[in-house]
Design a protein around this motif. Structure first.
Motif, PDB file in Angstrom:
ATOM      1  N   HIS A 159      30.659 -17.127  31.747  1.00 61.47           N
ATOM      2  CA  HIS A 159      29.279 -16.875  32.155  1.00 61.47           C
ATOM      3  C   HIS A 159      28.575 -18.170  32.577  1.00 61.47           C
ATOM      4  O   HIS A 159      28.762 -19.217  31.960  1.00 61.47           O
ATOM      5  CB  HIS A 159      28.485 -16.245  31.008  1.00 61.47           C
TER       6      HIS A 159
ATOM      7  N   ARG B 210      30.679 -11.009  34.508  1.00 63.18           N
ATOM      8  CA  ARG B 210      30.219 -12.353  34.184  1.00 63.18           C
ATOM      9  C   ARG B 210      28.777 -12.523  34.647  1.00 63.18           C
ATOM     10  O   ARG B 210      28.396 -12.005  35.705  1.00 63.18           O
ATOM     11  CB  ARG B 210      31.110 -13.406  34.860  1.00 63.18           C
ATOM     12  N   ASN B 211      28.005 -13.233  33.849  1.00 61.98           N
ATOM     13  CA  ASN B 211      26.621 -13.529  34.235  1.00 61.98           C
ATOM     14  C   ASN B 211      26.618 -14.644  35.274  1.00 61.98           C
ATOM     15  O   ASN B 211      26.756 -15.816  34.941  1.00 61.98           O
ATOM     16  CB  ASN B 211      25.814 -13.984  33.010  1.00 61.98           C
ATOM     17  N   THR B 212      26.506 -14.262  36.528  1.00 64.10           N
ATOM     18  CA  THR B 212      26.448 -15.238  37.623  1.00 64.10           C
ATOM     19  C   THR B 212      25.404 -14.776  38.632  1.00 64.10           C
ATOM     20  O   THR B 212      25.106 -13.588  38.735  1.00 64.10           O
ATOM     21  CB  THR B 212      27.805 -15.376  38.346  1.00 64.10           C
TER      22      THR B 212
END
Length: 727
Positions: A228, A714-716
């Motif tokens: 992340h 994923r935190n993107t």
């Protein structure tokens, strides 16, 4: 509590991660050696110990003394001193020099080393260089002992003492006392939990600001280790409260201070269908500053590249393709021609596709087209093995991204916007392995006029580091993407390729093998039998049939590290079967022997060796406590204290094998691995095999992996920053 005294005769086991050790001591009143277990990682053979603990009976190993504390004194007899020095305690003194020194100075040896070190030059073979090494090592081990005793008094493993000492030197104890949470930031391998344990034993308030701040940074670091780039505010506070065991209001107030002081960066996430001014608390993204600036900077640089003029005229490209087809005796299909034209007519382009779809063929065509037009082409890949594979495929030099950017620990990246790469075209293979930090530094080094071509298989596992660069760039819609789907005739005969595509489509692979097949499945539910089958495959069945070197040409790939069929256990069994050497160095419960296959597990910029690089131990120096590992023909020396950076690599995880290609791959796939059984993991495993793949395990496990396409999100925000429909 009881007490036991004696001399350490043997160290049976020592785990450097938690300090747990098993030693044998010779104690007065006992006819046999006594087994002692406990936190004894700082102990050396020959040391005289006074131990505090209790006797216990182990059902497997019998009577043992479980030590809770110990004090150490140096040996008094000449024989004891020789054993003490010969244990590897002092770099520069091994068994040979220990005998020479003790024969000469007798019981006075340790006093001479402490007070009159220069007298050691009277010993044959000890010159200025070795003398200086002994002086430094003796002083260092004294300081390390002090750090170890201090940590022991705090109830913490002494295994980290060497790392702490290397980081802070003689200031180690004062640094730890003043702010133990610095360890989590400064010392590789020490996380918040270890630092927090030290702090608690030193009496730090559980609700102190410094503890909360460190806990928040720890959560963000853990999330980045899981890929992340940021945490949502809700996610961060929830995890921090769980780790810190404090009130959420305390975490909230600490976080606000960190945002105010720019210790973390807050950005409001914006959905396309929401008003721009709506600041919903749950929509806050909290970044560690380096990841924020890398993600933002990478997006800005890609946009800048896209904003440039197309470098080539379309008519010139058509003529170049016709010429290339004549020279190569090939006829490209429409999609292949479109891919070549897109590369030549775009500033930034992605070429993706699975195995057998001609990615390498088209990459070569793109390179040749640009070279025909006298453009300077540079080739790069994220790892050493991927770069080597690219060089072999193209016949041109390909460098790792770090080497291309001339990175050094002291000077950082030497190639950047002020000193860009000397190229007109940059082609990057295995682009799915690019994390956001590496991508940012790579893109900012691209000259204003240059073309970027990213080549990769988006269906493979994402990068080990934070970000999902290739997938985000594709999903943004901002760049030209060519996806090759057609499997060419010469590749259709390979069941490896056929099954890789079946897996990617969510279909069970064909598991029935044949004499001339390249994809084999051995069904076995019993994990202990799976281990025995893999052992026989690697030690004699496959090497004998295919006439290959089991170290260079064969790789075992596992879904996980742990378990009977995990990489850790298989490494020990395969080391025992494939390496008969007795010359080695022990570290962390593992014997590293001459001839061992090992893998680097941490980027080491000073040695220019990177995470995932595989080498062979070619030299062992027991006197100097060093070994030499050969990586792709380059020999690199390691001190024994650096061995936490390497691991045995007869077997490794599929994640670590990403970007590499091996002639023969053997992979266990059992229900022991159910946590990791995902489609992209199996797909990545299968596509690592160049000539032969052997899966050993259960059909149920294969079916579970094929059907599980729930890729972890994923935190993107790279795709959002690039997207034309978003700001």
């Amino acid at each position: 509590m009881e007490y036991l005294s004696g001399v350490v005769e043997r160290i049976t086991y020592s785990n450097q991660e938690n300090g747990f050790s098993v030693i044998k001591i010779k104690s007065r009143g006992f006819s046999d050696l006594v087994t002692v277990v406990g936190n004894l990682a700082a102990v050396n053979v020959g040391a005289v110990l006074r131990l505090k603990g209790e006797w216990k009976h182990d059902s497997r190993y019998g009577r043992q003394f479980s030590a809770s504390e110990y004090t150490e004194t140096v040996p008094a007899t000449a024989a004891g001193i020789e054993k003490y020095l010969g244990s590897g305690l002092i770099k520069g003194i091994g068994p040979v020099y220990a005998r020479k020194i003790v024969d000469y100075f007798k019981e006075d040896t340790l006093r001479v080393i402490e007070e009159e070190t220069d007298c050691l030059k009277e010993i044959e073979g000890i010159g200025e260089k070795r003398l200086e090494m002994i002086k430094n090592a003796w002083q260092e081990q004294k300081e390390i002992k002090n750090v170890m005793l201090f940590l022991q008094s705090s109830g913490v493993s002494t295994a980290y003492a060497v790392k702490i000492y290397k980081t802070y030197g003689n200031e180690s104890i004062s640094v730890v006392k003043n702010n133990p949470y610095r360890l989590a930031d400064d010392v590789w391998g020490i996380g918040f939990k270890t630092a927090d344990k030290i702090a608690q034993d030193l009496g730090y308030d559980r609700e102190s600001f410094v503890r909360c701040r460190s806990g928040i940074k720890y959560v963000l670091g853990e999330l980045s280790d899981n890929g992340h780039c940021f945490a949502t505010r809700e996610q961060l506070i929830q995890e921090a409260v769980k780790i810190l065991e404090v009130d959420d209001k305390l975490v909230e107030s600490t976080l606000e201070w960190m945002i105010e002081e720019k210790a973390v960066i807050r950005e409001y996430l914006q959905d396309e269908d929401e008003d721009e001014d709506e600041d919903d608390e749950n929509k806050e993204a909290i970044y560690l500053p380096p990841l924020y600036y890398c993600e933002k900077g990478a997006a800005e640089k890609i946009k800048s590249i896209l904003g440039g003029q197309n470098p080539l005229v379309q008519e010139n490209v058509d003529k170049a393709i016709e010429k290339l087809q004549r020279e190569q005796g090939l006829v490209y299909d429409d999609l292949q021609k479109e891919a070549i034209k897109s590369a030549a007519g775009s500033r930034f382009m992605v070429l993706t596709g699975g195995p057998g779809t001609g990615k390498t063929t088209i990459t070569m065509a793109i390179i040749r087209i640009f070279k025909q037009m006298n453009r300077r082409v540079m080739l790069a890949a994220p790892t050493g093995r991927a770069a080597k594979k690219m060089s072999e495929a193209t016949g041109m030099e390909a460098k790792t991204v770090h080497r291309l950017l001339e990175y050094s620990p002291a000077g950082g990246y030497q190639k950047h916007s002020e000193n860009p790469l000397a190229c007109d075209v940059l082609v990057v293979d295995e682009a799915s392995m690019l994390d956001i930090v590496l991508a940012y530094h790579l893109f900012r080094a691209v000259p204003e006029h240059a073309v970027v071509v990213l080549v990769g298989d988006v269906d493979q596992l994402p990068s080990v580091g934070p970000g999902n660069v290739l997938r985000d760039i594709i999903s943004s819609g901002a760049v030209r993407v060519i996806q090759l789907k057609k499997i060419f005739r010469q590749a259709r005969g390979s069941n490896i390729i056929t099954n890789a595509h079946r897996i990617n489509r969510g279909q069970m692979p064909y598991l029935k093998g044949g004499k001339n097949n390249d994809f084999f499945f051995i069904e076995e539910e019993d994990s202990s039998r799976v281990v025995e089958i893999i052992k026989s495959l690697c030690t004699w069945r496959l090497p004998r049939y295919y006439r290959v070197d089991p170290l260079k040409d064969l790789q075992v790939l596992c879904p996980m590290q742990r378990g009977d069929t995990g990489a850790q256990n298989l490494n020990l069994l395969l080391q025992e079967s494939l390496n008969t050497s007795t010359v080695g160095i022990n570290y962390g419960g593992t014997s590293y022997l001459r001839g061992d296959k090992v893998m680097q597990v941490k980027n080491n910029y000073e040695k220019n060796i990177f995470n995932g690089d595989i080498g062979i131990i070619t030299g062992i120096n027991r006197e100097d406590k060093t070994l030499v590992i050969e990586f792709n023909g380059r020999k690199v020396e390691y001190d024994s204290t650096e061995l936490d950076e390497v691991t045995l690599a007869y077997a490794t995880t599929i994640h670590k094998g990403q970007g590499s290609e091996f002639r023969l791959v053997v992979a266990p796939l059992t229900m022991q691995h159910y946590i990791m059984l995902q489609r992209n993991l199996l797909y990545t495993c299968v596509t690592r095999a160049k000539q032969v793949l052997v899966l050993v395990g259960s059909k149920k496990a294969i079916g579970m992996a094929v059907s599980n396409n729930r890729v972890q999100q994923r935190n993107t925000c790279l795709d959002g920053r690039l997207s034309v429909s978003k700001k």
